[in-house]
Scaffold this active site. Structure first.
Site, PDB file in Angstrom:
ATOM      1  N   ASP A   3      16.712 108.142   6.145  1.00  0.00           N
ATOM      2  CA  ASP A   3      15.625 108.365   7.098  1.00  0.00           C
ATOM      3  C   ASP A   3      14.668 107.180   7.108  1.00  0.00           C
ATOM      4  O   ASP A   3      14.139 106.791   6.067  1.00  0.00           O
ATOM      5  CB  ASP A   3      14.856 109.632   6.708  1.00  0.00           C
ATOM      6  CG  ASP A   3      13.715 109.927   7.677  1.00  0.00           C
ATOM      7  OD1 ASP A   3      14.005 110.213   8.850  1.00  0.00           O
ATOM      8  OD2 ASP A   3      12.533 109.856   7.266  1.00  0.00           O
ATOM      9  N   TYR A  46       7.250 102.510   9.009  1.00  0.00           N
ATOM     10  CA  TYR A  46       7.314 102.397   7.552  1.00  0.00           C
ATOM     11  C   TYR A  46       7.352 100.923   7.127  1.00  0.00           C
ATOM     12  O   TYR A  46       8.184 100.151   7.608  1.00  0.00           O
ATOM     13  CB  TYR A  46       8.544 103.108   6.985  1.00  0.00           C
ATOM     14  CG  TYR A  46       8.545 104.620   7.159  1.00  0.00           C
ATOM     15  CD1 TYR A  46       7.376 105.321   7.446  1.00  0.00           C
ATOM     16  CD2 TYR A  46       9.720 105.346   7.025  1.00  0.00           C
ATOM     17  CE1 TYR A  46       7.382 106.695   7.610  1.00  0.00           C
ATOM     18  CE2 TYR A  46       9.736 106.721   7.182  1.00  0.00           C
ATOM     19  CZ  TYR A  46       8.559 107.392   7.484  1.00  0.00           C
ATOM     20  OH  TYR A  46       8.583 108.754   7.642  1.00  0.00           O
ATOM     21  N   ARG A  94       5.208 111.549  15.827  1.00  0.00           N
ATOM     22  CA  ARG A  94       4.063 112.484  15.827  1.00  0.00           C
ATOM     23  C   ARG A  94       3.618 112.676  17.259  1.00  0.00           C
ATOM     24  O   ARG A  94       3.574 111.709  18.029  1.00  0.00           O
ATOM     25  CB  ARG A  94       2.886 111.932  15.007  1.00  0.00           C
ATOM     26  CG  ARG A  94       2.967 112.303  13.557  1.00  0.00           C
ATOM     27  CD  ARG A  94       1.609 112.261  12.871  1.00  0.00           C
ATOM     28  NE  ARG A  94       1.754 112.650  11.476  1.00  0.00           N
ATOM     29  CZ  ARG A  94       1.684 113.903  11.051  1.00  0.00           C
ATOM     30  NH1 ARG A  94       1.413 114.877  11.890  1.00  0.00           N
ATOM     31  NH2 ARG A  94       1.859 114.177   9.772  1.00  0.00           N
ATOM     32  N   SER A 138       9.450 115.166  15.346  1.00  0.00           N
ATOM     33  CA  SER A 138       8.863 115.310  14.022  1.00  0.00           C
ATOM     34  C   SER A 138       7.415 115.768  14.209  1.00  0.00           C
ATOM     35  O   SER A 138       6.715 115.274  15.107  1.00  0.00           O
ATOM     36  CB  SER A 138       8.914 113.956  13.303  1.00  0.00           C
ATOM     37  OG  SER A 138       8.257 114.019  12.072  1.00  0.00           O
ATOM     38  N   SER A 176       8.360 115.175   2.225  1.00  0.00           N
ATOM     39  CA  SER A 176       7.514 115.273   1.028  1.00  0.00           C
ATOM     40  C   SER A 176       7.796 116.537   0.208  1.00  0.00           C
ATOM     41  O   SER A 176       6.883 117.307  -0.106  1.00  0.00           O
ATOM     42  CB  SER A 176       6.020 115.203   1.400  1.00  0.00           C
ATOM     43  OG  SER A 176       5.651 113.892   1.766  1.00  0.00           O
ATOM     44  N   THR A 200      11.607 109.597  -3.170  1.00  0.00           N
ATOM     45  CA  THR A 200      11.634 108.853  -4.428  1.00  0.00           C
ATOM     46  C   THR A 200      12.435 107.562  -4.257  1.00  0.00           C
ATOM     47  O   THR A 200      13.426 107.520  -3.532  1.00  0.00           O
ATOM     48  CB  THR A 200      12.234 109.702  -5.574  1.00  0.00           C
ATOM     49  OG1 THR A 200      12.245 108.893  -6.766  1.00  0.00           O
ATOM     50  CG2 THR A 200      13.635 110.191  -5.267  1.00  0.00           C
TER      51      THR A 200
HETATM   52  N1  LIG Z   1       7.981 112.704   9.615  1.00  0.00           N
HETATM   53  C1  LIG Z   1       6.872 112.397   8.950  1.00  0.00           C
HETATM   54  O1  LIG Z   1       5.751 112.452   9.484  1.00  0.00           O
HETATM   55  C2  LIG Z   1       7.003 111.945   7.526  1.00  0.00           C
HETATM   56  C3  LIG Z   1       5.854 111.754   6.745  1.00  0.00           C
HETATM   57  C4  LIG Z   1       6.022 111.339   5.427  1.00  0.00           C
HETATM   58  C5  LIG Z   1       7.279 111.105   4.920  1.00  0.00           C
HETATM   59  N2  LIG Z   1       8.383 111.264   5.714  1.00  0.00           N
HETATM   60  C6  LIG Z   1       9.753 111.025   5.195  1.00  0.00           C
HETATM   61  O2  LIG Z   1       9.920 111.837   4.061  1.00  0.00           O
HETATM   62  C7  LIG Z   1      10.278 111.037   2.933  1.00  0.00           C
HETATM   63  C8  LIG Z   1       9.701 111.652   1.719  1.00  0.00           C
HETATM   64  O3  LIG Z   1       8.278 111.526   1.679  1.00  0.00           O
HETATM   65  P1  LIG Z   1       7.519 111.359   0.305  1.00  0.00           P
HETATM   66  O4  LIG Z   1       7.888 110.072  -0.310  1.00  0.00           O
HETATM   67  O5  LIG Z   1       6.088 111.632   0.527  1.00  0.00           O
HETATM   68  O6  LIG Z   1       8.193 112.551  -0.514  1.00  0.00           O
HETATM   69  P2  LIG Z   1       8.388 113.017  -1.982  1.00  0.00           P
HETATM   70  O7  LIG Z   1       9.829 112.880  -2.279  1.00  0.00           O
HETATM   71  O8  LIG Z   1       7.788 114.362  -2.057  1.00  0.00           O
HETATM   72  O9  LIG Z   1       7.528 112.055  -2.931  1.00  0.00           O
HETATM   73  C9  LIG Z   1       8.100 110.925  -3.512  1.00  0.00           C
HETATM   74  C10 LIG Z   1       7.031 110.190  -4.252  1.00  0.00           C
HETATM   75  O10 LIG Z   1       6.647 110.962  -5.400  1.00  0.00           O
HETATM   76  C11 LIG Z   1       6.842 110.154  -6.569  1.00  0.00           C
HETATM   77  N3  LIG Z   1       7.219 110.953  -7.733  1.00  0.00           N
HETATM   78  C12 LIG Z   1       6.590 110.937  -8.926  1.00  0.00           C
HETATM   79  N4  LIG Z   1       7.136 111.788  -9.786  1.00  0.00           N
HETATM   80  C13 LIG Z   1       8.161 112.353  -9.148  1.00  0.00           C
HETATM   81  C14 LIG Z   1       9.115 113.304  -9.544  1.00  0.00           C
HETATM   82  N5  LIG Z   1       9.150 113.864 -10.752  1.00  0.00           N
HETATM   83  N6  LIG Z   1      10.029 113.671  -8.640  1.00  0.00           N
HETATM   84  C15 LIG Z   1      10.035 113.121  -7.421  1.00  0.00           C
HETATM   85  N7  LIG Z   1       9.149 112.207  -6.986  1.00  0.00           N
HETATM   86  C16 LIG Z   1       8.202 111.820  -7.873  1.00  0.00           C
HETATM   87  C17 LIG Z   1       7.904 109.163  -6.184  1.00  0.00           C
HETATM   88  O11 LIG Z   1       7.806 108.051  -7.046  1.00  0.00           O
HETATM   89  P3  LIG Z   1       9.125 107.250  -7.447  1.00  0.00           P
HETATM   90  O12 LIG Z   1       9.531 106.480  -6.236  1.00  0.00           O
HETATM   91  O13 LIG Z   1       8.685 106.386  -8.569  1.00  0.00           O
HETATM   92  O14 LIG Z   1      10.145 108.270  -7.851  1.00  0.00           O
HETATM   93  C18 LIG Z   1       7.501 108.850  -4.755  1.00  0.00           C
HETATM   94  O15 LIG Z   1       6.397 107.958  -4.727  1.00  0.00           O
HETATM   95  C19 LIG Z   1       9.788 109.631   3.277  1.00  0.00           C
HETATM   96  O16 LIG Z   1      10.541 108.623   2.624  1.00  0.00           O
HETATM   97  C20 LIG Z   1      10.025 109.594   4.761  1.00  0.00           C
HETATM   98  O17 LIG Z   1      11.381 109.275   5.009  1.00  0.00           O
HETATM   99  C21 LIG Z   1       8.247 111.697   6.995  1.00  0.00           C
END
Ligand SMILES: NC(=O)c1ccc[n+]([C@@H]2O[C@H](COP(=O)([O-])OP(=O)(O)OC[C@H]3O[C@@H](n4cnc5c(N)ncnc54)[C@H](OP(=O)(O)O)[C@@H]3O)[C@@H](O)[C@H]2O)c1
Length: 311
Positions: free
Chosen positions: A47, A52, A123, A152, A221, A277
């Protein structure tokens, strides 16, 4: 890895998607390790979004530069990206024909590919003109640049408005969902209960609307406690939740990340989970969750432990 045919498409998709929002500063070796860990876990779906990265299309470019995929490697994965958030002179949202078309061209160039498998409108644009979106989608489809379309962070009415003009099925709605940030689910369980904040519906029935219309929810997330304020796993602010997660992780003999994901994939709406992650070990750990089917008792225990109300 649990897979299914994404309704409205011919794509066989994994229940987990690797999100690329956080790879801008990662080295080639780190991006390659993230990619390889994803593929090894059965996650062949990535994704992206135009926005980004430290500059527009930055993470898309980082992905392509680090991986330099062969044509057959490209054919073996699903690339999704998003359009509609503009940084220059902004931020603001723009679903105009010209923005959609030019952003897709820039995404194709950055990703080093000739097609996007799924394009999402990122959005809702308050100034959306659905005729413009339809014209852009028709052109992109006819040119073979985009195979499937979705949205989204869209409400049911916003999707309906688009559908009045857009011919293609809108196959996905990417929305924020984790055990702790669960408005999509909690509000349907507290309907018409005046004394509870949980009954204030901020999602306007989006979950059930998507189920009724074969729109796959992609939960973004899945580990974040709220809006980018850090994960709930191991977070001392969530002792009760982590106690239940730790116990279930021991029961199923999986890491805690897997339980966080299993809570979402257990939902019969058959959602996809978009992790963010950048740590390959966490990808491997979380992937184990897609194959766990939590019991109803376990699912609701996690729900209550996160602080949500079962009236
Ligand atoms: N459509 C939208 O509006 C929208 C908005 C936001 C995101 N997204 C998409 O959703 C994806 C996920 O978003 P997100 O990064 O906020 O989601 P997430 O997977 O909930 O959070 C990942 C973040 O948490 C950290 N983390 C720390 N401890 C962790 C643990 N034990 N397990 C897992 N993660 C841990 C990760 O660090 P490390 O990297 O060090 O593991 C990373 O910075 C994005 O990459 C993007 O593709 C879409």
């Amino acid at each position: 890895m649990k897979t299914f045919v994404l309704p409205g498409t011919d794509l066989v998709v994994p229940a987990i998607v690797t999100g690329m929002m956080r790879i801008q500063d990662k080295s080639d070796a780190e991006v390659q390790a993230l990619y390889e860990a994803s593929l090894a876990a059965g996650i062949s779906f990535f994704d992206h979004a135009a926005v980004y990265g430290s500059e527009m299309h930055g993470c898309e470019r980082r992905f392509a530069e680090a991986l330099t995929l062969t044509p057959s490697q490209r054919d073996g994965i699903i690339l999704q990206t998003k359009v509609g958030i503009v940084r220059q002179d902004g931020p603001y949202f723009d679903f105009s024909h010209d923005e959609i078309v030019s952003s897709v061209d820039a995404s194709l160039a950055a990703l080093g590919t000739d097609r996007i498998d799924i394009l999402l409108l990122h959005r809702p644009d308050a100034l959306v003109e659905p005729e413009e979106v339809a014209r852009a989608f028709d052109e992109l489809e006819a040119q073979g640049k985009v195979r499937h379309f979705g949205v989204s962070n869209h409400s049911p009415a916003q999707v309906e408005l688009l559908k009045r003009w857009v011919r293609q099925p809108l196959v996905a709605n990417q929305l924020q969902l984790s055990i702790t940030h669960a408005d999509l689910i909690t509000q349907g369980m507290s309907i018409n209960m005046g004394a509870h904040d949980q009954s204030v519906d901020r999602t306007i029935g989006t979950l059930d609307y998507c189920r009724l219309h074969d729109i796959t929810i992609q939960a973004w997330s899945p580990f974040q406690a709220g809006f980018f304020n850090g994960p709930f796993l191991g977070n001392p602010d969530y002792p009760e939740l982590n106690a239940v997660i730790d116990r279930l992780a021991a029961t199923y003999d999986v890491p805690t990340e897997a339980i966080a994901i299993a809570w979402i994939t257990r939902h019969p709406a058959r959602m996809q989970v978009v992790t963010g992650t950048t740590n390959p070990d966490r990808v491997t750990a979380g992937a184990k969750g897609a194959d766990i089917v939590l019991t109803k008792v376990e699912w609701y225990e996690l729900y209550r432990a996160a602080g949500h109300l079962v009236p």
